[in-house]
Design an enzyme around this catalytic site. Structure first.
Site, mmCIF file in Angstrom:
data_model
loop_
_atom_site.group_PDB
_atom_site.id
_atom_site.type_symbol
_atom_site.label_atom_id
_atom_site.label_comp_id
_atom_site.label_asym_id
_atom_site.label_seq_id
_atom_site.Cartn_x
_atom_site.Cartn_y
_atom_site.Cartn_z
ATOM 1 C CB SER A 186 35.571 39.777 46.958
ATOM 2 O OG SER A 186 36.004 40.777 46.235
ATOM 3 C CG HIS A 214 31.763 38.327 46.913
ATOM 4 N ND1 HIS A 214 32.244 37.447 46.016
ATOM 5 C CD2 HIS A 214 32.127 39.771 46.314
ATOM 6 C CE1 HIS A 214 32.957 37.852 45.032
ATOM 7 N NE2 HIS A 214 32.762 39.280 45.155
ATOM 8 C CE LYS A 245 30.538 39.130 42.184
ATOM 9 N NZ LYS A 245 30.531 40.479 42.683
HETATM 10 C C1 PLP Z 1 30.356 41.811 41.833
HETATM 11 C C2 PLP Z 1 30.306 42.992 42.927
HETATM 12 C C3 PLP Z 1 29.687 44.022 42.507
HETATM 13 C C4 PLP Z 1 29.194 44.139 40.855
HETATM 14 O O1 PLP Z 1 28.260 43.199 40.598
HETATM 15 P P1 PLP Z 1 27.588 43.189 39.424
HETATM 16 O O2 PLP Z 1 26.013 42.910 39.538
HETATM 17 O O3 PLP Z 1 28.417 42.333 38.320
HETATM 18 O O4 PLP Z 1 27.788 44.633 38.676
HETATM 19 C C5 PLP Z 1 29.311 44.969 43.417
HETATM 20 N N1 PLP Z 1 29.819 44.761 44.539
HETATM 21 C C6 PLP Z 1 30.379 43.986 44.924
HETATM 22 C C7 PLP Z 1 31.087 43.868 46.493
HETATM 23 C C8 PLP Z 1 30.837 42.970 44.268
HETATM 24 O O5 PLP Z 1 31.645 41.914 44.570
#
Ligand code: PLP
Length: 400
Positions: A186, A214, A245
Site C-alpha cells: 500500500s 488493497h 476498503k
Molecule cells: C488495511 C489492511 C489490513 C487491515 O484491514 P482491517 O480490515 O482494517 O483490519 C490488513 N492488511 C493489509 C495489507 C491492509 O492494507
C-alpha cells in the site's frame, strides 16, 4: 493510580513523538466518506487519501443494503459465531466471497487484522516455515509472531531472495513452507509477482498466501484481485482481505481457501472463537457490494480510468511518481519537511492528502500518497491537479 512515574514516562514519550514530527493527529470529518468530504471547520475538501477505491463507503446503495439487513437481522448478535452468532446472511456472504475469489470456503472476521492475526497459529507449528515479504502488513507480522513456525524474510518483491529463503527453509528440513505476501503493497502501489511466486512455490513444494486488502474488488479484469491480475486464480492456497476498503468500507475481514483450512480456522482461530460476530448490516451490505460488482465492472473500470488519467497528468505537470498501474500513486517529494509542507499547503488549497516519511517509508523517500476512487469526477481530478501544480511551483518542486 499510585505509580505516577508510569504516567510521566508516557507524557515524555508522547512529547518526544511530537518533537520528532512523528505524532499522528487525527483529521475529523463532519460528513460521510466520499470523493468530497466536509472538514470539522465546515470546509469542503476533495479527498485523495481514502481506501475508498470503488467509492462505496458513503454510497447510498451500500447504505440501503445495510439498512435492509439491519431491519431484517437487527443490530447485533451479542455472541461469537459458534454459540449463537451465525445468521443466514453470514453464510451467504461467506459463500459469495468464495465464489468471487474462486476458492472453496471463506471465514469472516471482525477485521482483516484479525484474519491475519488468527491464520498462522492454528495451521503451522515449529516444524514449519513461514517465508514472508519484508514489507508485509503489520497484521501479518503480528500473526506470524503468534505462531511457532520458523520465520524467513525476503526483500520486498525480490524473487531471487525469495528463492534463497525457500532453499534455506528446505535445507533446514521444514515440513510445510508457506510464502506470504501482500497482493498489493500500500505504500508504493507495488503489485506482487504472483505468477513467479506460484512458480517458485511449485518448484519447492510450498503453499502460498496473499493479503488482498488493497486489491479485492478492483484488481484483475473482473475485480477479483491480484490473483486474477496475475493469472493465477485457483493457484493460491490462502487469501485474506478486508471488507473495510473497496468492498464497502465499513469493517470486517475474511480468510478464504480450501475447505479443510477454513474448517480448521473455525475450530481453532482465536480471533474468530473469542470475538463477536460481524454485525449483520455489514454482512448484508458486503453481500450487496459483491452482487453489484459481479454484475458490472463499471466502478472498477472507472477507477482504472481515473488512475491512468491522474498518473499521466501528474507526470506531465512535472512531478515524479512511482511507476505502476495501481490506484495508489506515490508522488515523490523525497525530503520529509517538503512532504509535510506540501500536504499542509494542499489542505489549504482544498485537497485532503497524507504525507509519509521515515520511518514509514525509507529515509529520503518521503512522499504524498494519492489514492484514486471510482467516485472522483474528472472535474475533481482536474482541480486536484491544478492544486498540485500551484503548490509544486510555490514550494519549488516543479519549474514555473
Ligand atoms: C488495511 C489492511 C489490513 C487491515 O484491514 P482491517 O480490515 O482494517 O483490519 C490488513 N492488511 C493489509 C495489507 C491492509 O492494507
Amino acid at each position: 493510580m499510585s505509580d505516577q512515574a508510569f504516567y510521566s514516562s508516557l507524557q515524555q514519550k508522547l512529547a518526544t513523538l511530537k518533537d520528532e514530527g512523528l505524532f499522528k493527529p487525527e483529521r475529523v470529518l463532519a460528513s460521510r466518506q466520499g470523493a468530497e468530504v466536509v472538514a470539522q471547520d465546515g470546509r469542503t475538501l476533495i479527498n485523495m487519501c481514502a481506501n475508498n477505491y470503488l467509492g462505496l463507503s458513503g454510497d447510498v446503495e451500500t447504505q440501503k443494503a445495510a439498512a435492509a439487513a439491519l431491519e431484517k437481522y437487527g443490530y447485533g448478535l451479542s455472541s461469537v459465531r459458534f454459540i449463537c452468532g451465525t445468521q443466514t446472511v453470514h453464510k451467504e456472504l461467506e459463500s459469495a466471497l468464495s465464489n468471487f475469489l474462486g476458492t472453496e470456503d471463506t471465514i469472516l472476521y471482525a477485521a482483516a487484522f484479525d484474519a491475519n492475526g488468527g491464520v498462522f497459529e492454528p495451521l503451522f507449528d515449529e516444524n514449519d516455515a513461514i517465508i514472508s515479504d519484508a514489507l508485509n502488513h503489520a497484521s501479518i507480522i503480528d500473526g506470524v509472531r503468534l505462531c511457532k513456525a520458523a520465520r524467513y524474510r525476503y526483500a520486498n518483491n525480490d524473487m531471487a531472495d525469495l528463492e534463497k529463503q525457500l532453499i534455506a527453509a528446505t535445507e533446514a528440513g521444514k515440513r510445510h513452507k508457506i510464502i506470504v505476501t501482500d497482493g498489493v503493497f500500500s505504500m508504493d502501489g507495488t503489485i506482487a509477482q504472483l505468477d513467479k511466486i506460484v512458480e517458485l512455490a511449485e518448484k519447492y513444494g510450498a503453499l502460498t498466501m496473499i493479503d488482498e486488502s488493497h486489491a479485492s474488488g478492483f484488481m484483475g479484469a473482473t475485480g477479483r484481485g491480484t490473483h486474477e491480475h496475475c493469472g493465477v486464480i485457483g493457484k493460491i492456497d490462502i487469501i485474506t482481505g478486508t471488507l473495510g476498503k473497496a468492498l464497502g468500507g465499513a469493517m470486517g475481514g475474511f480468510t478464504s481457501g480450501k475447505k479443510e483450512v477454513i474448517e480448521t480456522l473455525r475450530q481453532k482461530s482465536r480471533p474468530y472463537l473469542f470475538s463477536n460476530t460481524l454485525a449483520p448490516m455489514i454482512a448484508g451490505a458486503s453481500l450487496a457490494v459483491l452482487e453489484r460488482i459481479s454484475k458490472s465492472t463499471a466502478l472498477r473500470d472507472r477507477l482504472h480510468e481515473n488512475t491512468a488519467y491522474f498518473r499521466k497528468e501528474i507526470e506531465r505537470i512535472g512531478f515524479t511518481i512511482k511507476p505502476g498501474t495501481h490506484p495508489v500513486v506515490p508522488v515523490m517529494l523525497f525530503e520529509a519537511p517538503v512532504a509535510q509542507k506540501f500536504a499542509a499547503r494542499m489542505f489549504e488549497l482544498g485537497v485532503l492528502l497524507s504525507g509519509f516519511f521515515y520511518p514509514v517509508v525509507p529515509m529520503g523517500q518521503a512522499r504524498v500518497r494519492v489514492q484514486l476512487s471510482a467516485a472522483h469526477t474528472r472535474e475533481q481530478l482536474d482541480s486536484v491537479l491544478k492544486a498540485f501544480e500551484q503548490a509544486g511551483k510555490e514550494l519549488g518542486i516543479i519549474k514555473n
